[in-house]
Design a protein around this motif. Structure first.
Motif, PDB file in Angstrom:
ATOM      1  N   GLU B 388     -20.248  37.269   2.300  1.00  0.00           N
ATOM      2  CA  GLU B 388     -21.664  37.661   2.407  1.00  0.00           C
ATOM      3  C   GLU B 388     -21.804  38.468   3.687  1.00  0.00           C
ATOM      4  OE1 GLU B 388     -24.501  37.488   0.755  1.00  0.00           O
ATOM      5  OE2 GLU B 388     -23.367  36.636  -0.915  1.00  0.00           O
ATOM      6  N   PRO B 389     -22.635  39.520   3.694  1.00  0.00           N
ATOM      7  CA  PRO B 389     -22.788  40.279   4.935  1.00  0.00           C
ATOM      8  C   PRO B 389     -23.471  39.472   6.036  1.00  0.00           C
ATOM      9  CG  PRO B 389     -24.268  41.113   3.238  1.00  0.00           C
ATOM     10  CD  PRO B 389     -23.374  40.113   2.573  1.00  0.00           C
ATOM     11  N   HIS B 390     -23.122  39.776   7.259  1.00  0.00           N
ATOM     12  CA  HIS B 390     -23.825  39.295   8.439  1.00  0.00           C
ATOM     13  C   HIS B 390     -25.227  39.931   8.399  1.00  0.00           C
ATOM     14  CE1 HIS B 390     -24.807  39.076  12.753  1.00  0.00           C
ATOM     15  NE2 HIS B 390     -23.852  38.180  12.893  1.00  0.00           N
ATOM     16  N   PRO B 391     -26.275  39.255   8.940  1.00  0.00           N
ATOM     17  CA  PRO B 391     -27.613  39.876   8.901  1.00  0.00           C
ATOM     18  C   PRO B 391     -27.633  41.293   9.481  1.00  0.00           C
ATOM     19  CG  PRO B 391     -27.777  37.613   9.684  1.00  0.00           C
ATOM     20  CD  PRO B 391     -26.316  37.889   9.496  1.00  0.00           C
ATOM     21  N   LEU B 392     -26.742  41.566  10.437  1.00  0.00           N
ATOM     22  CA  LEU B 392     -26.761  42.888  11.072  1.00  0.00           C
ATOM     23  C   LEU B 392     -26.150  43.984  10.209  1.00  0.00           C
ATOM     24  CD1 LEU B 392     -25.859  42.009  14.773  1.00  0.00           C
ATOM     25  CD2 LEU B 392     -28.049  42.830  13.897  1.00  0.00           C
ATOM     26  N   ASN B 393     -25.332  43.619   9.228  1.00  0.00           N
ATOM     27  CA  ASN B 393     -24.762  44.688   8.403  1.00  0.00           C
ATOM     28  C   ASN B 393     -25.219  44.627   6.942  1.00  0.00           C
ATOM     29  OD1 ASN B 393     -22.882  42.418   8.073  1.00  0.00           O
ATOM     30  ND2 ASN B 393     -21.607  43.832   6.938  1.00  0.00           N
ATOM     31  N   ALA B 394     -26.205  43.751   6.662  1.00  0.00           N
ATOM     32  CA  ALA B 394     -26.683  43.656   5.277  1.00  0.00           C
ATOM     33  C   ALA B 394     -27.227  44.998   4.788  1.00  0.00           C
ATOM     34  CB  ALA B 394     -27.761  42.579   5.180  1.00  0.00           C
ATOM     35  N   ALA B 395     -27.872  45.757   5.696  1.00  0.00           N
ATOM     36  CA  ALA B 395     -28.464  47.040   5.294  1.00  0.00           C
ATOM     37  C   ALA B 395     -27.416  48.122   5.079  1.00  0.00           C
ATOM     38  CB  ALA B 395     -29.462  47.500   6.361  1.00  0.00           C
ATOM     39  N   PHE B 396     -26.186  47.866   5.539  1.00  0.00           N
ATOM     40  CA  PHE B 396     -25.155  48.911   5.479  1.00  0.00           C
ATOM     41  C   PHE B 396     -24.249  48.744   4.266  1.00  0.00           C
ATOM     42  CE2 PHE B 396     -26.595  48.661   9.826  1.00  0.00           C
ATOM     43  CZ  PHE B 396     -26.761  49.988  10.167  1.00  0.00           C
ATOM     44  N   SER B 397     -24.826  48.312   3.148  1.00  0.00           N
ATOM     45  CA  SER B 397     -24.025  48.080   1.949  1.00  0.00           C
ATOM     46  C   SER B 397     -23.794  49.381   1.202  1.00  0.00           C
ATOM     47  CB  SER B 397     -24.746  47.088   1.036  1.00  0.00           C
ATOM     48  OG  SER B 397     -25.843  47.750   0.436  1.00  0.00           O
ATOM     49  N   LEU B 398     -22.776  49.366   0.366  1.00  0.00           N
ATOM     50  CA  LEU B 398     -22.487  50.516  -0.492  1.00  0.00           C
ATOM     51  C   LEU B 398     -23.614  50.725  -1.505  1.00  0.00           C
ATOM     52  CD1 LEU B 398     -20.410  52.672  -1.228  1.00  0.00           C
ATOM     53  CD2 LEU B 398     -19.158  50.952  -2.526  1.00  0.00           C
ATOM     54  N   ASP B 399     -24.319  49.638  -1.839  1.00  0.00           N
ATOM     55  CA  ASP B 399     -25.425  49.693  -2.808  1.00  0.00           C
ATOM     56  C   ASP B 399     -26.538  50.641  -2.393  1.00  0.00           C
ATOM     57  OD1 ASP B 399     -24.270  47.851  -4.319  1.00  0.00           O
ATOM     58  OD2 ASP B 399     -25.578  46.179  -3.769  1.00  0.00           O
ATOM     59  N   ARG B 400     -26.682  50.889  -1.074  1.00  0.00           N
ATOM     60  CA  ARG B 400     -27.853  51.646  -0.642  1.00  0.00           C
ATOM     61  C   ARG B 400     -27.882  53.057  -1.232  1.00  0.00           C
ATOM     62  NH1 ARG B 400     -24.668  52.075   4.230  1.00  0.00           N
ATOM     63  NH2 ARG B 400     -24.656  54.136   5.174  1.00  0.00           N
ATOM     64  N   PHE B 401     -26.721  53.549  -1.653  1.00  0.00           N
ATOM     65  CA  PHE B 401     -26.699  54.889  -2.247  1.00  0.00           C
ATOM     66  C   PHE B 401     -27.165  54.862  -3.703  1.00  0.00           C
ATOM     67  CE2 PHE B 401     -23.832  54.839   1.316  1.00  0.00           C
ATOM     68  CZ  PHE B 401     -24.344  55.894   2.048  1.00  0.00           C
ATOM     69  N   HIS B 402     -27.346  53.666  -4.245  1.00  0.00           N
ATOM     70  CA  HIS B 402     -27.921  53.547  -5.584  1.00  0.00           C
ATOM     71  C   HIS B 402     -29.362  53.051  -5.542  1.00  0.00           C
ATOM     72  CE1 HIS B 402     -23.516  53.316  -6.902  1.00  0.00           C
ATOM     73  NE2 HIS B 402     -23.989  54.495  -7.238  1.00  0.00           N
ATOM     74  N   THR B 403     -29.686  52.220  -4.537  1.00  0.00           N
ATOM     75  CA  THR B 403     -31.069  51.740  -4.433  1.00  0.00           C
ATOM     76  C   THR B 403     -31.960  52.744  -3.707  1.00  0.00           C
ATOM     77  OG1 THR B 403     -30.647  50.634  -2.337  1.00  0.00           O
ATOM     78  CG2 THR B 403     -30.305  49.337  -4.327  1.00  0.00           C
ATOM     79  N   GLY B 404     -31.342  53.617  -2.919  1.00  0.00           N
ATOM     80  CA  GLY B 404     -32.125  54.614  -2.186  1.00  0.00           C
ATOM     81  C   GLY B 404     -32.499  54.186  -0.783  1.00  0.00           C
TER      82      GLY B 404
END
Lengths: 99, 417
Positions: B388-404
């Protein structure tokens, strides 16, 4: 630094005269509204970024200002050829069929 | 950990002509199976292994390196460390890293020569100055030290900078982060390697990963140039080669690999005691402890894996530096090099799980990964250990390029590195 031969001007010129325009042949989905987020994100952001031969677009920014396609090796900057957009698609598709 | 480097050890070795030092890290035989395998023994990969062992108690870790330890971008950057990013997600991640830098030499018992000499980000237009005000305020709200300075205040700190109006882009002011600075890049790789090795991490050099064994969307092992390794968790920290690794796993990445060049001058007596960066004229400069001026700029625009770029980029960079510091016009350059940086569309890293279970990627640091070395390793170790990501890197997921949910640091922080 490498030398590119613009297929429109048909003359070898230094790379500095050109502008890199990114991966070639990224097809825009024909009906974007119908695409899932994943397919749309793939279209917008995902890149092949291969180590080796790469089909890419260049613009002759300080010359004729037209776009064209170059097949370049990203590992050693060797250039296999440059085509107009139309000519490139035929060459690219021939290569894909052969592979 | 055995903290055996100290002033007393140095003195006692001095009496023995320094003949009693042992290698800083072990050179073990590769095993056929590991709990976690990290691909890439650069600063980020070694830091990941270190924090996995230290903070998460993982025992059986290997770090595989296709070349030699710290021989990629860790050896090729311009060593600037700062955390003055605009957006909360990025600012908090880089600030986490900066805080780790502040205690790093003591933590890993290795002098990484972290020198908090401050970083100036110059503004040359009215819009630059507005952006600086905004970023300084955003930084302060996030608890990050930052000041907005006038051109004269910049001149007071850096006497030989040219703030005259006779330049193409006159300097109007700057943002200043006093806690920012530089560190010794090689020492960071060596220090983390030694500290990780002391925890039992196997560092295997000259071992190239050639394929990934994936079954039912879960990682089972790696094919390497030294044979097959069985493992259920793989952390991929391969910077410019991340797309190549991702392709082996059947994953698409929003990454383009570009050359980033830098160069150093001949050694001079101390002349510049801080770091100066400018996005508008595009160059950054500091002086190393050896006395060299360390200079860098932007990427070459074409993609490449060749670790070299085009001379006109060097020319533009040198021109920018000379506009800021006319007195450097007669300084001669000593060495020039290029590294391959993994750029993302939003200039922010990817520290993420993937659709393959047990396969994690830490990449996309682009032109500014060095500053994040300890923080990146720290949060990536957490991501691997807990799945599971650390709270500090949760926003830096690969998914963000699909969720926007992109984190657009590109223009926002005026990110130059």
């Amino acid at each position: 630094m490498f030398v590119i031969k613009c297929p429109h001007c048909n003359e070898p010129r230094e790379e500095e005269e050109f502008h890199y325009e990114g991966e070639a042949f990224i097809a825009r989905p024909s009906n974007p509204e119908a695409e899932a987020d994943e397919a749309w994100g793939d279209y917008l952001f995902m890149k092949k970024n291969p180590k080796g031969w790469h089909w890419e677009m260049w613009g002759h920014a300080a010359g004729c200002r037209k776009f064209f396609v170059v097949k370049r090796n990203t590992a050693n900057h060797a250039i296999d050829g440059a085509w107009t957009l139309q000519g490139a698609r035929a060459a690219y598709e021939t290569e894909q069929v052969a592979a | 950990m055995n903290k055996d480097y100290s002033i007393w050890k140095l003195l006692s070795q001095g009496f023995k002509q320094h003949q009693g030092w042992t290698p800083a890290w072990r050179n073990p035989e590769i095993k056929s199976s590991y709990d976690v395998v990290i691909i890439g023994a650069g600063g980020h990969g070694l830091a990941t292994a270190y924090y996995l062992a230290k903070e998460h108690g993982v025992k059986n870790i290997a770090v595989l390196e296709k070349g030699y330890l710290g021989g990629g971008n860790t050896a090729r950057n311009t060593t600037i460390v700062r955390s003055n990013y605009l957006w909360d997600e990025a600012a908090l991640l880089y600030e986490h890293s900066l805080k780790l830098w502040e205690g790093l030499s003591e933590d890993i018992n290795f002098n990484v020569m972290f020198s908090q000499r401050g970083v100036f980000n110059l503004g040359h237009t009215l819009q630059d100055m507005r952006d600086i005000e905004r970023r300084v305020n955003a930084n302060n709200l996030n608890g990050i030290d930052a000041l907005a300075l006038s051109a004269q205040e910049v001149k007071d700190h850096i006497p030989m900078i040219n703030i005259g109006k006779n330049t193409r882009f006159p300097i109007m002011g700057a943002s200043f982060q006093p806690r920012a600075g530089v560190a010794r890049h090689d020492a960071v790789a060596w220090g983390f390697a030694r500290a990780a090795s002391n925890y039992g991490v196997d560092i295997i050099e000259n071992c190239e990963v050639q394929g990934m064994d994936i079954e039912n969307a879960a990682i089972k092992g790696l094919q390497t140039s030294l044979g097959y390794i069985k493992t259920s968790k793989v952390g991929c920290v391969t910077a410019g080669h991340s797309s190549v690794m991702a392709k082996a796993a059947g994953i698409r990445m929003p990454i383009e690999s570009h050359p980033l060049q830098a160069f150093v001058s001949e050694s001079l007596k101390p002349v510049l005691d801080t770091v100066v960066m400018s996005n508008a004229v595009h160059g950054y400069i500091s002086q190393s402890d050896k006395g060299e001026l360390v200079i860098g700029a932007g990427i070459d625009h074409y993609t490449s894996y060749a670790q070299r770029g085009s001379p006109h980029i060097i020319e533009h960079t040198a021109a920018a530096i000379i506009e800021l510091f006319p007195m450097f016009s007669r300084v001669r350059l000593n060495r020039q090099w290029g590294g391959i940086v993994d750029t993302t569309p939003d200039a922010c890293p990817i520290i993420s799980k993937t659709k393959v279970k047990g396969l994690y990627f830490n990449c996309g640091w682009g032109t500014g990964g060095f500053k994040a070395t300890p923080g990146s390793g720290n949060v990536f170790a957490h991501t691997i250990a807990h799945d599971e990501p650390h709270p500090l890197n949760a926003a830096f997921s690969l998914d963000r390029f699909h969720t926007g949910h992109l984190i657009d640091e590109h223009g926002a922080a005026g990110v130059a590195h």
